[in-house]
Scaffold this motif. Structure first.
Motif, mmCIF file in Angstrom:
data_model
loop_
_atom_site.group_PDB
_atom_site.id
_atom_site.type_symbol
_atom_site.label_atom_id
_atom_site.label_comp_id
_atom_site.label_asym_id
_atom_site.label_seq_id
_atom_site.Cartn_x
_atom_site.Cartn_y
_atom_site.Cartn_z
ATOM 1 N N GLY A 30 5.457 0.899 -1.173
ATOM 2 C CA GLY A 30 4.086 0.415 -2.493
ATOM 3 C C GLY A 30 4.549 1.659 -3.131
ATOM 4 N N ASN A 133 -2.760 8.228 -5.557
ATOM 5 C CA ASN A 133 -2.726 7.006 -6.061
ATOM 6 C C ASN A 133 -1.733 6.622 -4.421
ATOM 7 O OD1 ASN A 133 -1.806 4.144 -6.992
ATOM 8 N ND2 ASN A 133 -1.036 5.111 -8.167
ATOM 9 N N TYR A 136 -0.378 1.058 -0.717
ATOM 10 C CA TYR A 136 -0.879 0.283 -0.778
ATOM 11 C C TYR A 136 -1.121 -0.117 1.106
ATOM 12 C CZ TYR A 136 -2.969 0.535 -5.456
ATOM 13 O OH TYR A 136 -3.975 0.820 -6.810
ATOM 14 N N ASN A 137 0.010 -0.641 1.244
ATOM 15 C CA ASN A 137 0.091 -0.552 2.524
ATOM 16 C C ASN A 137 -0.862 0.242 3.893
ATOM 17 O OD1 ASN A 137 1.865 0.355 2.010
ATOM 18 N ND2 ASN A 137 3.611 -0.817 2.793
ATOM 19 N N ALA A 139 -2.869 2.712 3.527
ATOM 20 C CA ALA A 139 -3.871 3.645 2.417
ATOM 21 C C ALA A 139 -5.075 3.638 3.383
ATOM 22 C CB ALA A 139 -4.842 3.232 1.247
ATOM 23 N N VAL A 160 -6.311 3.060 -4.685
ATOM 24 C CA VAL A 160 -6.283 1.703 -3.739
ATOM 25 C C VAL A 160 -6.499 0.004 -4.403
ATOM 26 C CG1 VAL A 160 -6.827 3.013 -1.348
ATOM 27 C CG2 VAL A 160 -8.320 1.596 -2.605
ATOM 28 N N GLN A 161 -5.733 -0.672 -2.852
ATOM 29 C CA GLN A 161 -6.017 -1.854 -3.501
ATOM 30 C C GLN A 161 -7.583 -2.298 -3.811
ATOM 31 O OE1 GLN A 161 -3.692 -4.422 -0.853
ATOM 32 N NE2 GLN A 161 -4.387 -6.404 -1.647
ATOM 33 N N VAL A 164 -9.993 -3.591 -1.136
ATOM 34 C CA VAL A 164 -9.531 -1.653 0.223
ATOM 35 C C VAL A 164 -10.647 -0.780 -0.072
ATOM 36 C CG1 VAL A 164 -8.191 0.030 1.595
ATOM 37 C CG2 VAL A 164 -7.489 -2.464 1.289
ATOM 38 N N ARG A 198 -4.254 -3.969 -13.634
ATOM 39 C CA ARG A 198 -2.855 -3.841 -13.140
ATOM 40 C C ARG A 198 -1.487 -2.974 -14.047
ATOM 41 N NH1 ARG A 198 -1.769 -9.565 -10.483
ATOM 42 N NH2 ARG A 198 -4.600 -9.370 -9.657
ATOM 43 N N PRO A 205 1.691 -4.287 -10.253
ATOM 44 C CA PRO A 205 1.503 -4.700 -9.186
ATOM 45 C C PRO A 205 1.259 -6.274 -9.233
ATOM 46 C CG PRO A 205 -0.222 -3.056 -9.700
ATOM 47 C CD PRO A 205 0.590 -3.609 -10.742
ATOM 48 N N SER A 209 -6.678 -3.366 -8.716
ATOM 49 C CA SER A 209 -6.985 -2.366 -7.945
ATOM 50 C C SER A 209 -7.876 -1.160 -8.154
ATOM 51 C CB SER A 209 -5.442 -0.984 -8.743
ATOM 52 O OG SER A 209 -4.900 -1.125 -8.124
#
Ligand code: SAM
Length: 288
Positions: A30, A133, A136-137, A139, A160-161, A164, A198, A205, A209
């Motif tokens: 991430g 920060n 993300y995968n 989080a 996070v994303q 999420v 972004r 990404p 976010s």
């Protein structure tokens, strides 16, 4: 650089640092680095941290956010999984901060999912805040692991994303309400704290976010363990379209047993898990 503040990293600094270290950002870890000083300052400001805080930062990367956290006067203990980034960060901090500021920084090279509170201890205390920060995968598991393992955490601010962030901050009855919302609510009041473009990342990404702010609160009172409450939550959302009577049949032993527990907890057996607060899940787990 002023004599008292860290010099924050801009796009040219990140490019130069990454080039010198031959950093090739990986999706697996991430690795999207923030290249915008305004964004890291905004995160540090929203986190409401200061000289009394010991902040744990997960995934400091090249140090963009770390420098903004040090700027607040807080002590920072960072956890980074990538050995190359973990090894370089103390030098970056030393180069860009006066010595008394750099002295407030330490780093632990570890997977945040494996880190124990004792590893984050500084001067006999464990972290009061988490600001990050997040990769993300992982989080949600990282956040829930920290909340479980570090009872001294009072607050946090994580990027996070966006999807999420919505899930973490969702309230009962909202579309995004699910397992992460209920489990996070076990530990804290959680709220959405803003969107992030972004364009502030390198590499850019392919997801939006968002920022999530949380404040710790006492766990719901129930004569039952967290593990038992979370097992009930997992069961309820595994079949979220079903009524709780049906969805919890396996968890309770039978649909009749589920109905009895639901009635004992004062919950309509025909309702769905997406309508229950964490307090109701705790009452339900205790009623089984
Ligand atoms: N904080 C930096 C910034 O804002 O520019 C980097 C953030 S980047 C989204 C995520 C960081 O987390 C990377 O530095 C990555 O190597 C690190 N990371 C990924 N998985 C991790 C894990 N399980 N434990 C600790 N750090 C991890």
């Amino acid at each position: 650089m002023s004599t008292t503040s860290p010099a924050l990293l801009g796009p040219a600094d990140i490019r130069q640092l990454a080039g010198r270290l031959d950093v090739r950002p990986t999706k697996q870890l991430g690795q999207n680095f923030v290249v915008d000083a305004n964004t890291v300052r905004r995160i540090a400001r929203l986190a409401e941290i200061g000289p009394d805080d010991l902040v744990t930062e997960i995934g400091p990367g090249l140090g963009s956010l770390t420098l903004a956290l040090l700027e607040t006067g807080a002590q920072v203990v960072a956890v980074e999984i990538d050995p190359k980034l973990a090894a370089e960060l103390p030098a970056t901090i030393a180069t860009r901060c006066p010595p008394e500021v750099a002295a407030r920084f330490s780093i632990v090279e570890s997977d945040a999912l494996l880190v124990q509170a004792a590893q984050l201890e500084v001067d006999g205390r464990t972290p009061t805040a988490v600001v990050a920060n997040l990769p993300y995968n992982v989080a949600v598991p990282v956040l829930l692991t920290l909340l479980e393992r570090i009872p001294t955490l009072r607050s946090g601010l994580v990027m996070v994303q966006a999807e999420v962030a919505d899930r973490l901050a969702a309230r009962p009855g909202e579309k995004a309400y699910g397992v992460p919302s209920v489990k996070a609510a076990w530990y804290a009041d959680v709220r959405w704290a803003g969107a992030v473009s972004r364009q502030v990342f390198w590499p850019v990404p392919n997801v939006e976010s968002g920022l999530v702010q949380f404040t710790a609160r006492p766990h719901p009172v129930a004569d039952v363990s967290r593990e038992e409450v979370f097992a009930c939550v997992d069961a309820a959302f595994a079949q979220r379209r079903k009524t709780l009577r049906a969805a919890l049949a396996g968890w309770a032993g039978s649909a009749d047993a589920a109905e009895a527990a639901l009635r004992k907890a004062g919950i309509d057996p025909k309702t769905r898990g997406e309508r229950l607060t964490v307090e109701q899940f705790a009452a339900l787990a205790a009623a089984r």
